[in-house]
Design a protein around this motif. Structure first.
Motif, PDB file in Angstrom:
ATOM      1  N   ILE A  26      59.360  17.168  21.603  1.00  0.00           N
ATOM      2  CA  ILE A  26      59.779  17.385  20.214  1.00  0.00           C
ATOM      3  C   ILE A  26      60.123  16.059  19.543  1.00  0.00           C
ATOM      4  O   ILE A  26      59.688  15.782  18.420  1.00  0.00           O
ATOM      5  CB  ILE A  26      60.976  18.359  20.155  1.00  0.00           C
ATOM      6  CG1 ILE A  26      60.513  19.762  20.551  1.00  0.00           C
ATOM      7  CG2 ILE A  26      61.620  18.359  18.786  1.00  0.00           C
ATOM      8  CD1 ILE A  26      61.637  20.751  20.742  1.00  0.00           C
ATOM      9  N   ILE A  27      60.896  15.219  20.229  1.00  0.00           N
ATOM     10  CA  ILE A  27      61.264  13.917  19.656  1.00  0.00           C
ATOM     11  C   ILE A  27      60.018  13.058  19.436  1.00  0.00           C
ATOM     12  O   ILE A  27      59.881  12.394  18.402  1.00  0.00           O
ATOM     13  CB  ILE A  27      62.294  13.203  20.548  1.00  0.00           C
ATOM     14  CG1 ILE A  27      63.631  13.922  20.463  1.00  0.00           C
ATOM     15  CG2 ILE A  27      62.444  11.732  20.166  1.00  0.00           C
ATOM     16  CD1 ILE A  27      64.687  13.403  21.410  1.00  0.00           C
ATOM     17  N   GLY A  28      59.101  13.073  20.385  1.00  0.00           N
ATOM     18  CA  GLY A  28      57.865  12.310  20.228  1.00  0.00           C
ATOM     19  C   GLY A  28      57.027  12.804  19.066  1.00  0.00           C
ATOM     20  O   GLY A  28      56.464  12.003  18.306  1.00  0.00           O
ATOM     21  N   ALA A  29      56.933  14.119  18.907  1.00  0.00           N
ATOM     22  CA  ALA A  29      56.156  14.673  17.794  1.00  0.00           C
ATOM     23  C   ALA A  29      56.798  14.332  16.453  1.00  0.00           C
ATOM     24  O   ALA A  29      56.091  13.970  15.491  1.00  0.00           O
ATOM     25  CB  ALA A  29      56.023  16.185  17.956  1.00  0.00           C
ATOM     26  N   THR A  33      55.141  11.935  13.584  1.00  0.00           N
ATOM     27  CA  THR A  33      54.991  12.416  12.210  1.00  0.00           C
ATOM     28  C   THR A  33      55.616  11.432  11.230  1.00  0.00           C
ATOM     29  O   THR A  33      55.016  11.093  10.206  1.00  0.00           O
ATOM     30  CB  THR A  33      55.635  13.808  12.062  1.00  0.00           C
ATOM     31  OG1 THR A  33      55.044  14.690  13.012  1.00  0.00           O
ATOM     32  CG2 THR A  33      55.457  14.352  10.668  1.00  0.00           C
ATOM     33  N   ALA A  34      56.827  10.968  11.537  1.00  0.00           N
ATOM     34  CA  ALA A  34      57.494   9.996  10.662  1.00  0.00           C
ATOM     35  C   ALA A  34      56.705   8.694  10.601  1.00  0.00           C
ATOM     36  O   ALA A  34      56.598   8.074   9.524  1.00  0.00           O
ATOM     37  CB  ALA A  34      58.910   9.739  11.157  1.00  0.00           C
ATOM     38  N   SER A  67      58.554   9.465  25.034  1.00  0.00           N
ATOM     39  CA  SER A  67      58.238  10.875  25.290  1.00  0.00           C
ATOM     40  C   SER A  67      56.954  11.001  26.105  1.00  0.00           C
ATOM     41  O   SER A  67      56.835  11.890  26.950  1.00  0.00           O
ATOM     42  CB  SER A  67      58.134  11.660  23.985  1.00  0.00           C
ATOM     43  OG  SER A  67      56.989  11.286  23.255  1.00  0.00           O
ATOM     44  N   ALA A  68      55.991  10.108  25.878  1.00  0.00           N
ATOM     45  CA  ALA A  68      54.765  10.128  26.685  1.00  0.00           C
ATOM     46  C   ALA A  68      55.068   9.800  28.144  1.00  0.00           C
ATOM     47  O   ALA A  68      54.467  10.380  29.058  1.00  0.00           O
ATOM     48  CB  ALA A  68      53.747   9.145  26.114  1.00  0.00           C
TER      49      ALA A  68
END
Length: 178
Positions: A26-29, A33-34, A67-68
């Motif tokens: 979620i944090i990576g997505a 996006t940002a 996150s990856a």
């Protein structure tokens, strides 16, 4: 649960906890996006931005990379060796390549000829099972002397393989004739 298998059965896979993987995803997505929004807004602006304003969105790539790392991390223990999956790729080692295992209070590190393999991201509830599987399959023995500072224990390859079928108690051994 799959982890309840005995150490002698097939391959066992160990990953970070599901909660850590979901939160990391979620944090990576959100960070990706940002990052994309910041790049589009910079491209759409009419004025010439300074170089540091152009590089500022790159800071958002750090959570994406972290996150990856969490999502890709996995350790698979098999009969012939161990495979460690990370962001850099997969590394397969055989049990004979394992030099030692350094156990710390929270985690442990497998020292190999091709570099260390850390178990720090693996689910804390599964680390003991991973350590036990590595010790049994690699046939390691606990070091006899006091471990280095900061370590709880060290395991090394056995000098000789001891099987119970070959073991003869000292009082039942043949004595040499004098």
């Amino acid at each position: 649960m799959q982890r309840e298998q005995s150490a002698e059965s097939g391959p066992i896979s160990f990953r970070p906890s599901a909660t850590l993987r979901v939160v990391g995803g979620i944090i990576g997505a959100l960070a990706m996006t940002a990052f994309l929004v910041a790049i589009v807004s910079l491209a759409a602006s009419d004025r010439q931005a300074e170089w540091f304003r152009k590089l500022a969105p790159a800071i958002l790539l750090l959570p994406c990379i972290l996150s990856a790392v969490v999502l890709r991390r996995r350790v698979v223990v098999e009969e012939g060796g161990l495979t460690s999956y990370s962001l850099a790729g997969a590394r397969r080692i055989t049990w004979s390549e394992l030099r030692r295992v350094d156990v710390r209070r929270g985690s442990f590190t497998l020292e190999t000829g091709r570099g260390p393999i850390s178990a720090s991201l693996i689910d804390p509830r599964d680390r003991d099972l991973l350590l036990r599987a590595v010790i049994e399959r690699a046939k390691l023995a606990k070091g006899g002397e006091e471990p280095r500072w900061g370590l709880d224990a060290q395991y090394f390859p056995r000098r000789q393989d001891i099987a119970f079928s070959d073991f003869v108690p000292h009082n039942q051994r043949d004595r040499p004739k004098q």
